[in-house]
Design an enzyme around this catalytic site. Structure first.
Site, PDB file in Angstrom:
ATOM      1  N   ASP A 104     -11.307 -11.966  10.532  1.00  0.00           N
ATOM      2  CA  ASP A 104     -10.262 -12.130   9.525  1.00  0.00           C
ATOM      3  C   ASP A 104      -8.938 -12.377  10.234  1.00  0.00           C
ATOM      4  O   ASP A 104      -8.220 -11.437  10.556  1.00  0.00           O
ATOM      5  CB  ASP A 104     -10.220 -10.813   8.719  1.00  0.00           C
ATOM      6  N   ASP A 135      -6.311 -13.936   9.093  1.00  0.00           N
ATOM      7  CA  ASP A 135      -5.159 -13.785   8.188  1.00  0.00           C
ATOM      8  C   ASP A 135      -3.995 -14.701   8.547  1.00  0.00           C
ATOM      9  O   ASP A 135      -2.844 -14.273   8.586  1.00  0.00           O
ATOM     10  CB  ASP A 135      -4.653 -12.327   8.188  1.00  0.00           C
ATOM     11  N   ASP A 163       2.300   1.897   3.405  1.00  0.00           N
ATOM     12  CA  ASP A 163       3.234   0.938   4.020  1.00  0.00           C
ATOM     13  C   ASP A 163       4.644   1.325   3.599  1.00  0.00           C
ATOM     14  O   ASP A 163       5.588   1.219   4.359  1.00  0.00           O
ATOM     15  CB  ASP A 163       3.082  -0.512   3.520  1.00  0.00           C
ATOM     16  N   ASP A 192      -1.170 -12.515   1.922  1.00  0.00           N
ATOM     17  CA  ASP A 192      -1.781 -11.492   2.780  1.00  0.00           C
ATOM     18  C   ASP A 192      -2.070 -12.186   4.110  1.00  0.00           C
ATOM     19  O   ASP A 192      -3.210 -12.513   4.441  1.00  0.00           O
ATOM     20  CB  ASP A 192      -3.054 -10.944   2.130  1.00  0.00           C
ATOM     21  N   HIS A 244       0.873  -1.178   0.000  1.00  0.00           N
ATOM     22  CA  HIS A 244       0.000   0.000   0.000  1.00  0.00           C
ATOM     23  C   HIS A 244       0.913   1.232   0.000  1.00  0.00           C
ATOM     24  O   HIS A 244       2.008   1.191   0.576  1.00  0.00           O
ATOM     25  CB  HIS A 244      -0.840   0.105   1.266  1.00  0.00           C
TER      26      HIS A 244
HETATM   27  C1  XUL Z   1      -7.687  -6.503   4.304  1.00  0.00           C
HETATM   28  C2  XUL Z   1      -6.935  -6.891   3.089  1.00  0.00           C
HETATM   29  C3  XUL Z   1      -6.070  -5.855   2.488  1.00  0.00           C
HETATM   30  C4  XUL Z   1      -6.017  -5.904   0.991  1.00  0.00           C
HETATM   31  C5  XUL Z   1      -5.255  -4.762   0.357  1.00  0.00           C
HETATM   32  O1  XUL Z   1      -8.539  -7.492   4.803  1.00  0.00           O
HETATM   33  O2  XUL Z   1      -7.012  -8.016   2.658  1.00  0.00           O
HETATM   34  O3  XUL Z   1      -4.807  -5.953   3.034  1.00  0.00           O
HETATM   35  O4  XUL Z   1      -5.449  -7.074   0.528  1.00  0.00           O
HETATM   36  O5  XUL Z   1      -5.752  -3.522   0.736  1.00  0.00           O
HETATM   37 CO    CO Z   2      -6.050  -9.013   1.066  1.00  0.00          CO
END
Ligand code: XUL
Ligand code: CO
Length: 443
Positions: free
Chosen positions: A313, A315, A110, A344, A107
């Site tokens: 989420d 992740d 970042d 991610d 991003h």
């Molecule tokens: C958030 C997510 C983000 C996107 C990019 O849940 O997945 O990091 O991948 O903005």
């Molecule tokens: Co994402």
């Protein structure tokens, strides 16, 4: 073993390039399955999988959660935000090189420190893009996609492109324009929109139709700007049903496919499907991949997984082989991805060693490499595809073929049924397929 690092100092001392050692190795810092140059069918593993590491979870997220701050002490976090950003880009490229991913994703904020002053924000980003470009050239690591963070700053609390206030929509354009400029300057292959705040907290104060029309207009403007500066890649929308908003407009693959088609955006936009977003929307990862693929819109993947006991989420790094086989079946059937597999994913808050960042990626890369091997074998050496085809064989000839080709009317079908009598029962044979998958997985 060489220890490649390109900055002034080495941020991951004691860790070299991660080698492939195969199944017999117990070395946590070695691949057991992922062997970049090994051929699977007509491509190498690296060409099939197109792995990317993400800048945000791996280098900026120290593990904070709603109940406490980060736990990881990043050795590049020192001094001013710009000094940290400059150190971080060295650490990031050292990491990419050592783990052996061909791509990364970021991003805008970042990579470079954010600033409310627009000129300062643009200057910060341009400075960091120049440094990232040098490091891309030095290492050969490429940018899979760039994106703008339109969800963290408080100004976006009511949405970015779907904000009810035009001034915020215009402010969001500053970041999208700058992030597109950055992506093009770095030779980025694609560009992502994840609409974290594009949704609502309540319908009592929301004109959903108006917000969605604005969203489509904004995306078309971004596309036109991107094309005007020479961006040739795909724009990806990344669906997610909720979190942070109660409801997000890019709910799932089916919703986004309909939206893109309705607004004439489906030529330039495709989907970036994230596993944990698919499960949040009540689907499996494979389901959302398949829906995207069936619309000709599956472009890229954010590789991670959720936790079946938690509703949010999480992740986590992908380690579930059923998930990776299912995903690679969809990817191989459509002939690959224009994008790639971006991790991610974040190491757990309790995983505080820098080594854990490597181990987490190794696990994800091995899980997808095994998913690739098994899916390829199922499609090319097992009866799987033949069984599926045979299930639909009654549409390959005679009246079934006429029906599928649109040559029959409802009354014709009824007349055929009257002649044929009660259809014979045909088993769905799900367990046969499940056992075949396990048989190939256990080999
Ligand atoms: C958030 C997510 C983000 C996107 C990019 O849940 O997945 O990091 O991948 O903005
Ligand atoms: Co994402």
């Amino acid at each position: 073993m060489s220890t490649p690092f390109i900055g002034k100092r080495e941020y991951f001392p004691g860790i070299g390039r991660i080698p492939f050692e195969g199944q017999q190795s117990d070395n946590p810092l070695a691949f057991k399955v992922y062997d970049a140059n090994r051929r699977i069918g007509n491509k190498t593993m690296a060409e099939h999988l197109r792995f990317a590491a993400c800048y945000w979870h791996t280098f900026t997220n120290a593990g904070h959660d709603p109940f406490g701050p980060g736990t990881r002490r990043f050795p590049w976090e020192a001094g001013s935000p710009m000094a940290t950003a400059e150190a971080r880009v060295d650490a990031a490229f050292e990491f990419f090189t050592k783990i052996g991913v061909p791509y990364y994703c970021f991003h805008d904020v970042d990579l470079a420190p954010d600033a409310e002053d627009i000129a300062q924000y643009e200057k910060n980003l341009r400075h960091m893009v120049a440094l990232a470009k040098e490091r891309q050239q030095a290492t050969g690591v490429k940018l899979l996609w760039g994106t703008a963070n339109l969800f963290s700053h408080p100004r976006y609390m009511n949405g970015a492109a779907t904000n009810p206030d035009f001034n915020v929509v215009a402010r969001a354009a500053v970041q999208v324009k700058a992030a597109l400029d950055a992506t093009v300057a770095l030779g980025g292959e694609h560009y992502v929109f994840w609409g974290g705040r594009e949704g609502y907290a309540s319908l009592v104060n929301t004109d959903m139709k108006r917000e969605l029309d604005h969203f489509a207009r904004f995306l078309a403007m971004a596309r036109d700007y991107g094309r005007s500066i020479g961006f040739k890649g795909c724009f990806f929308i990344e669906p997610k049903p909720m979190e942070p908003m109660k409801h997000q407009y890019d709910f799932d693959s089916a919703t986004v496919a309909g939206f893109l088609q309705r607004h004439g955006l489906d030529k330039d936009f495709k989907l970036n499907i994230e596993a944990n977003h698919a499960t949040l929307s009540g689907h499996t990862f494979e389901h959302d991949l398949q829906v995207a693929s069936d619309h000709g819109l599956l472009g890229s993947i954010d590789a991670n997984r959720g936790n079946p006991q938690n509703g949010w989420d999480t992740d986590q790094f992908p380690t579930d082989l059923y998930d990776t086989v299912g995903a690679m079946l969809v990817v191989l059937r459509q002939g690959g991805l224009a994008g790639g597999l971006n991790f991610d994913a974040k190491a757990r808050r309790e995983s505080t060693d820098m080594e854990d960042l490597f181990i987490a990626h190794i696990g994800g890369m091995d899980a997808f490499a095994r998913g690739l091997e098994v899916a390829h074998a199922l499609l090319t050496a097992s009866p799987w595809e033949k069984w599926r085809q045979e299930r639909y064989a009654s549409f390959d000839q005679g009246a079934g073929r006429d029906f599928a080709a649109g040559r029959l009317a409802l009354a014709d079908l009824a007349a055929i049924a009257a002649k044929s009598g009660e259809p014979a029962q045909v088993s769905g044979q799900q367990e046969r397929y499940e056992n075949l998958l396990n048989q190939y997985l256990m080999r």
